[in-house]
Design an enzyme around this catalytic site. Structure first.
Site, short mmCIF file in Angstrom:
data_model
loop_
_atom_site.label_atom_id
_atom_site.label_comp_id
_atom_site.label_asym_id
_atom_site.label_seq_id
_atom_site.Cartn_x
_atom_site.Cartn_y
_atom_site.Cartn_z
N HIS A 130 7.26 11.11 -19.32
CA HIS A 130 7.20 12.43 -19.98
C HIS A 130 6.15 12.39 -21.11
O HIS A 130 5.35 13.32 -21.24
CB HIS A 130 8.58 12.78 -20.54
CG HIS A 130 8.59 13.97 -21.45
ND1 HIS A 130 8.96 15.24 -21.04
CD2 HIS A 130 8.27 14.09 -22.77
CE1 HIS A 130 8.87 16.07 -22.05
NE2 HIS A 130 8.46 15.41 -23.11
N GLU A 131 6.16 11.32 -21.91
CA GLU A 131 5.20 11.24 -23.00
C GLU A 131 3.78 11.09 -22.48
O GLU A 131 2.83 11.67 -23.03
CB GLU A 131 5.56 10.08 -23.93
CG GLU A 131 6.94 10.18 -24.57
CD GLU A 131 7.17 11.49 -25.29
OE1 GLU A 131 6.20 12.12 -25.74
OE2 GLU A 131 8.34 11.91 -25.39
N HIS A 134 2.44 14.44 -21.58
CA HIS A 134 1.88 15.16 -22.73
C HIS A 134 0.44 14.73 -22.98
O HIS A 134 -0.43 15.56 -23.30
CB HIS A 134 2.72 14.88 -23.98
CG HIS A 134 3.95 15.73 -24.11
ND1 HIS A 134 3.92 17.11 -23.98
CD2 HIS A 134 5.24 15.40 -24.38
CE1 HIS A 134 5.14 17.57 -24.17
NE2 HIS A 134 5.96 16.57 -24.39
N GLU A 199 7.04 21.63 -23.01
CA GLU A 199 8.06 20.63 -22.68
C GLU A 199 8.45 20.70 -21.21
O GLU A 199 8.63 19.68 -20.55
CB GLU A 199 9.30 20.82 -23.57
CG GLU A 199 9.07 20.48 -25.03
CD GLU A 199 8.67 19.03 -25.25
OE1 GLU A 199 9.08 18.16 -24.46
OE2 GLU A 199 7.91 18.79 -26.20
#
Length: 308
Positions: A130-131, A134, A199
């Site tokens: 997930h990071e 980003h 998100e």
């Protein structure tokens, strides 16, 4: 699109700097604040990642000090087609993580020790993916710059309340108090305008990178439960950085949750469950970060793990 969003966010926050300056010091205060806002934009662009990492006392690790975590991030970055980011650990019992950096080449990911203790290997992989999503989406510039400037606006408002003009130049105390209270909220609302869809996008791409939507969904549930029970004092002291984390690290006392920069965790989990059905990921796919029966890749809770 992210470039346009970044420009809009910086312009709005800079304008808010000017408004706060005007309310606290008139026309001269507005000009000073606008100058500070422009300088802060430039400073935040080059230094906001270091400020965010420093605010949470993050320590950089490598293959020697945290081999399993760094190896996991390296494999996920390869899958995502990204350069290897710097990897940091935050000695904090709350499970959480964030990414920062103005570009994929200057990026960093940070995880708390609580995350490594409480989550399984597959769940940690989902969080790290997930990071990295980003970073791949270039969200980290918007996240770090907006956090830095929002925090500066709050500081400016408080500074104006304590050291406003003298004599006739001193602003109306009621206006000053209202500015001190409302300016940080306005900055947070500007952050919210962009962050929520970001998100969802990072959840989706992160699930595709790690190949396990359900592991990321499980991680979100565990992290949300941990956040509700374990305070993060550094985040409470630096609330403008809350938008950086995968789950809002603030405990919800006072106004924390009223202006949350994150979508509801339940909605994010539902979206990941739907994605799992799309991907046929209800069963463990080949190439996932399977870890057998162990609940954590870092050993029992009594161990310090790969950071020491």
């Amino acid at each position: 699109m992210n470039t346009v969003k970044t420009a809009m966010l910086l312009a709005a926050l800079t304008a808010l700097f000017g408004v706060v300056g005007y309310l606290l010091g008139g026309a001269s205060g507005m000009m000073i604040a606008l100058g500070l806002g422009i300088a802060m934009n430039a400073f935040a662009y080059w230094n906001s990642d270091r400020l965010a990492l420093s605010a949470h006392h993050a320590v950089e690790v490598d293959e020697r000090t945290a081999p399993e975590l760094v190896g996991m991030v390296r494999e996920l970055a390869h899958r995502a087609g990204l350069p290897m980011p710097r990897v940091y650990l935050i000695d904090n019992p709350q499970p959480n993580a964030f990414a920062t950096g103005r570009s994929p080449e200057k990026a960093a990911v940070a995880a708390t020790t609580g995350l490594l203790r409480m989550l399984s290997r597959d769940e940690i992989a989902g969080v790290m993916a997930h990071e990295l999503a980003h970073i791949k989406n270039r969200d980290t510039l918007i996240m770090t710059v907006s956090a830095t400037i929002a925090g500066a606006i709050a500081t400016l408002a408080q500074f104006g309340f304590l050291f406003g003009g003298r004599g006739d130049a001193r602003p109306n105390p009621i206006v000053t108090l209202a500015t001190m209270l409302l300016a940080p909220i306005a900055a947070m609302i500007i952050q919210m305008a962009i962050s929520r869809s970001r998100e969802y996008n990072a959840d989706r791409l992160g699930a595709q990178i790690c190949g396990q939507p359900l592991s990321l969904a499980s991680a979100l549930s565990r992290i949300a439960g941990g956040v509700a029970q374990i305070p993060n004092h550094d985040a409470e002291n630096h609330p403008a950085t809350a938008s950086l984390f995968i789950i809002n690290p603030l405990t919800g006392h006072g106004m924390d949750n009223l202006f949350s920069t994150h979508p509801a965790t339940e909605n994010r989990i539902a979206a990941l469950q739907a994605l799992a059905q799309e991907m046929g990921a209800a069963s463990r796919p080949q190439g996932s970060f399977a870890s057998g029966a162990s609940t954590s890749p870092w050993g029992s809770p009594s161990r310090r793990g790969p950071w020491g």
